[in-house]
Design an enzyme around this catalytic site. Structure first.
Site, PDB file in Angstrom:
ATOM      1  N   LYS A 193      59.494  -5.582  56.351  1.00 39.72           N
ATOM      2  CA  LYS A 193      59.457  -7.024  56.643  1.00 39.72           C
ATOM      3  C   LYS A 193      58.237  -7.690  56.032  1.00 39.72           C
ATOM      4  CE  LYS A 193      59.929  -6.771  61.286  1.00 39.72           C
ATOM      5  NZ  LYS A 193      60.708  -5.617  61.710  1.00 39.72           N
ATOM      6  N   THR A 194      57.088  -7.064  56.301  1.00 41.08           N
ATOM      7  CA  THR A 194      55.850  -7.660  55.829  1.00 41.08           C
ATOM      8  C   THR A 194      55.838  -7.716  54.314  1.00 41.08           C
ATOM      9  OG1 THR A 194      54.876  -6.533  57.695  1.00 41.08           O
ATOM     10  CG2 THR A 194      53.365  -7.580  56.152  1.00 41.08           C
ATOM     11  N   ASP A 208      56.585 -14.832  60.061  1.00 38.27           N
ATOM     12  CA  ASP A 208      56.852 -13.441  60.428  1.00 38.27           C
ATOM     13  C   ASP A 208      57.105 -13.366  61.929  1.00 38.27           C
ATOM     14  OD1 ASP A 208      57.173 -10.772  60.102  1.00 38.27           O
ATOM     15  OD2 ASP A 208      55.050 -10.300  59.817  1.00 38.27           O
ATOM     16  N   GLU A 209      57.786 -12.334  62.387  1.00 39.66           N
ATOM     17  CA  GLU A 209      58.050 -12.116  63.822  1.00 39.66           C
ATOM     18  C   GLU A 209      58.616 -13.375  64.470  1.00 39.66           C
ATOM     19  OE1 GLU A 209      57.751  -9.131  64.836  1.00 39.66           O
ATOM     20  OE2 GLU A 209      55.969  -8.143  63.999  1.00 39.66           O
ATOM     21  N   ARG A 222      57.657   2.850  66.242  1.00 42.48           N
ATOM     22  CA  ARG A 222      56.359   2.866  65.565  1.00 42.48           C
ATOM     23  C   ARG A 222      56.122   4.205  64.872  1.00 42.48           C
ATOM     24  NH1 ARG A 222      56.341  -1.587  64.512  1.00 42.48           N
ATOM     25  NH2 ARG A 222      58.433  -1.369  65.365  1.00 42.48           N
ATOM     26  N   GLN A 231      63.111  -6.685  68.757  1.00 39.11           N
ATOM     27  CA  GLN A 231      61.677  -6.513  68.968  1.00 39.11           C
ATOM     28  C   GLN A 231      61.046  -7.723  69.642  1.00 39.11           C
ATOM     29  OE1 GLN A 231      59.251  -4.413  65.982  1.00 39.11           O
ATOM     30  NE2 GLN A 231      61.086  -4.340  64.717  1.00 39.11           N
TER      31      GLN A 231
END
Length: 738
Positions: free
Chosen positions: A32-33, A217-218, A611, A248
DNA sequence: TGATCGCGCCTTTTT
DNA sequence: GGCGCGATCA
């Protein structure tokens, strides 16, 4: 566009999508990043968008920093510097500093943190004569915060109940107090900015014009205020690029609303959606387990995450006897991984639901003399000594900050007791001015002040002189120099390090250490300030108020990281431990009667599981002490969701359950069974009765030794410190005699 | 005025 | 098992 070569076709599709609203639904570990960063680079390098026309919003400062570093490589430092890149809060804080007038706030505003908020709510309730037993300030504040995140100012707050009436009254008073203090709380940063955009079209127009592209983001963790900001800014061009994973979403309790994803679909008819299901982080086993847990949630798109990293080892599930045994297991297991697989200590993360759980783990690390990194719990910026120092600085920056004034007016004690302070505050309230202004008025000849004793009056004036001296000095001095001067003139070092002098009693070791640690924190804050050579005090205070604990997570220290599941978001580690998988803890008992909150607990577990890159270790305890007393625990329902074929019991065979262990507690340990089969054939280094010398703990006697080689664990009775359990192989300890 | 002791409450999670 | 707040004493 070399950076595009490193993307898979799905990612590249999203990165090179045409202008217009874009939603990237992406699973964990799907890059994603990277997609977000590449999109920025693509816009600048390929689409010739000037970087200052781009705003990218990340969830933490750490993410922003990493993104900027990457973009410095891709775009070059000078161009990367002109990007607007940061969290929503930081971005709004900066905008408000510029737009103080249209926003209707003071340019010198100070950010009030959670601690200040709590004080102010209590004060507001006291002013209104409300019983804080009947209306817990915490929950009133939560209601206020909720209202703010929905962009409802006190005037339009429409109470639905009697309790709502109370909230409205406190909200009004609280907001008045904030304003008198020239303070903005976290929620205000967003609300005030959003309301300003709504009301001042000409201001909005400037920002709409400047920011031609906005990336978030997020996105699943945005609240209504944040959504409103995005909506305002992109109303004309629709160039909004959001990256989200609804699985998430773990911040509902703080107003995040993952329905914003749906809102996006209805508000932007031209929305294009891209889905990233390929995972680059985890083994298939980890992904399968995570999916098994999350699939029980309704109302979601079931993503099929896949990886080519292979199946990987099974997930270890371990039942410990209690939290201390659990912690010891974690430490022992890490030691084994390090010894057997050559893992480095920084590869490990230990996660838990509540900060309180870190204590037992920390103790186990300390017992074993092993270093660790801790996120949260004793948050640096909420340490008393740090807050004191910041309060002095805030007072210099904004003398009308009564909250800071109350905090430090008599710290270190300078003869201004409760009576004096109350008199000052009463006078301030009557005259509608700040305490600082009251102090100034005392000095005027002929003014006797609000009926103060002459001794108190002298103290007040001395304090005022001191603060005024700093204010003058602050125009010349750098922040760190100002800190030094404040420390000197207040005698703060003495106060922290030696204030107990008179009592004469012998201080114990722990107290001494705590004092030194406190002083160390003070020096650390001055170090942070030293990085602000070219920045103003205002910038320093703003940044410091907005940093989170994860932001300071250092990659340099090679040690396991202890952190809550919440702060683990966005991070990854080769080996992850999730501890306390018990009913009431994970899922937390507060979620039992609310299906939506239970779903969030599930997502939180999902975040934790995903994670892990290589290995997962899940632990729960048979007994756990909560509030001091120990109670039987039930394994988490989430463990039941993970298929048996993905897991195995812990190392030793046969695995002894906590129940069995409770009946045989002591006898099995004395046998000294090796923790794992096929051990090396070394002799134990330590025998019962030996006298030993430990580098840190001093002299003591061995009471027990079990395990062999790297697994040898000794219990030593130290003369100074009493009983400690240590990993023999990793402790700096030598045999003296015996 | 300030330090000390005891009591009660508590625990989600954080920008 | 700890922290903040309030009552109590030097």
């Amino acid at each position: 566009m070399a950076f595009l070569d490193h993307l898979n076709p799905q990612q590249r599709g999203a990165v090179t999508a045409q202008e217009g609203p874009i939603l990237v639904l992406a699973g964990p570990g799907s890059g994603k990043t990277r997609v977000l960063t590449s999109r920025v680079a693509y816009l600048v390098l390929d689409q010739d968008v000037p970087p200052w026309r781009v705003m990218a919003v990340t969830f933490t400062n750490k993410a922003a920093r990493e993104m900027r570093e990457r973009l410095e490589e891709l775009l070059g430092p000078s161009r990367a510097r002109t990007l607007t890149l940061g969290t929503f809060h930081a971005t709004c804080a900066r905008i408000l500093r510029r737009e103080a007038e249209p926003a209707g706030i003071s340019r010198d505003y100070v950010i009030f943190d959670a601690d200040d908020q709590a004080r102010l709510v209590k004060q507001a309730m006291a002013d209104l004569n409300l019983d804080d037993k009947r209306y817990p300030p915490r929950s009133v504040l939560a209601a206020i915060s909720q209202a703010k995140s929905e962009l409802i100012p006190p005037e339009t707050y429409a109470p639905q109940s009697y309790y709502g009436e109370i909230v409205k009254r406190v909200y009004e008073r609280y907001q008045a107090l904030l304003s008198a203090n020239r303070g903005l709380d976290f929620d205000d940063l967003l609300m005030v900015t959003a309301l300003m955009f709504r009301q001042r079209r000409e201001v909005l127009a400037r920002y709409q014009e400047q920011y031609q592209h906005i990336l978030v983001d997020e996105f699943q963790d945005t609240n209504q205020a944040q959504y409103s900001l995005l909506r305002h800014l992109t109303r004309d061009h629709h160039n909004l690029f959001c990256v989200a994973d609804e699985d998430q979403s773990i911040y509902r309790w703080r107003g995040a609303d993952y329905r914003n994803i749906r809102r996006l679909r209805s508000d932007y008819a031209d929305l294009e959606t891209y889905i990233l299901e390929r995972n680059y982080r985890s083994t298939q086993t980890i992904l399968d387990a995570a999916r098994a847990v999350i699939r029980h949630n309704r109302d979601r798109v079931d993503k099929h995450l896949y990886t080519d990293r292979g199946q990987g080892p099974e997930i270890v599930v371990h039942e410990a006897y209690d939290q201390d045994d659990e912690a010891q297991f974690v430490v022992d297991t890490i030691a084994q991984f390090v010894a057997r697989e050559g893992r480095s200590a920084g590869d490990f993360a230990i996660m838990y639901r509540t900060n309180a759980q870190s204590r037992a783990l920390e103790e186990a690390f300390v017992r074993a003399s092993l270093p660790y990194k801790l996120v949260g719990a004793t948050r640096f910026y909420s340490r008393r000594e740090v807050k004191d120092l910041l309060a002095f600085l805030r007072l210099v920056h904004n003398p009308d900050d009564d909250v800071s004034m109350a905090r430090v007016v008599n710290v270190p004690a300078r003869g201004m007791g409760a009576k004096t302070i109350t008199a000052l505050e009463d006078a301030a309230r009557e005259q509608g001015i700040s305490v600082y202004r009251v102090l100034q008025s005392i000095r005027e000849p002929g003014s006797e002040g609000p009926g103060l004793w002459s001794r108190a009056r002298t103290s007040c004036l001395a304090f005022l002189d001191m603060v005024e001296g700093w204010t003058v000095a602050s125009r010349e001095l750098r922040v760190a120099e100002l800190v030094s001067r404040i420390l000197e003139e207040t005698g703060y070092e003495d106060y922290i390090r030696h204030s107990n002098d008179g009592t004469g009693g012998r201080e114990d070791l722990a107290q001494r250490e705590q004092r030194e640690e406190r002083w160390g924190n003070v020096l650390e804050l001055r170090n942070v300030a030293a990085d602000y050579q070219h920045h103003s005090l205002a910038e320093f205070l703003t940044d410091v108020a907005l940093v989170s604990d994860v932001d300071n997570l250092s990659a340099d220290v090679d040690a396991p990281t202890l952190l809550t599941l919440h702060s683990a978001k966005g991070l990854e580690f080769p080996i992850v431990f999730i501890t306390g998988l018990e009913e009431g803890l994970l899922p937390h008992s507060r979620s039992f009667d609310e299906p939506e909150e239970m779903a969030e607990e599930r997502r939180l577990t999902y975040v934790g599981l995903t994670r892990a890159k290589d290995r997962l270790v899940l632990t729960y305890a048979f007994r756990r002490s909560r509030f001091g007393s120990s109670e039987a625990a039930v394994p988490s329902r989430f463990l039941d969701d993970i298929p048996d074929e993905l897991t195995r019991g812990s190392w030793g065979e046969p695995q002894m359950s906590g129940r069995e262990r409770e009946t045989s507690w002591g006898s099995a340990e004395a046998a000294g069974a090796p923790a794992a089969g096929g051990e090396l054939t070394t002799q134990p280094r330590f025998r019962v009765g030996q006298r030993v010398l430990h580098e840190v703990f001093g002299e003591g006697m061995v009471l027990e030794s079990r395990g062999l080689g790297d697994n040898e664990i000794v219990t030593v009775n130290f003369e100074e410190l009493g009983l400690k359990r240590l990993m023999a192989g990793m402790s700096p300890m030598a045999v003296l005699e015996g």
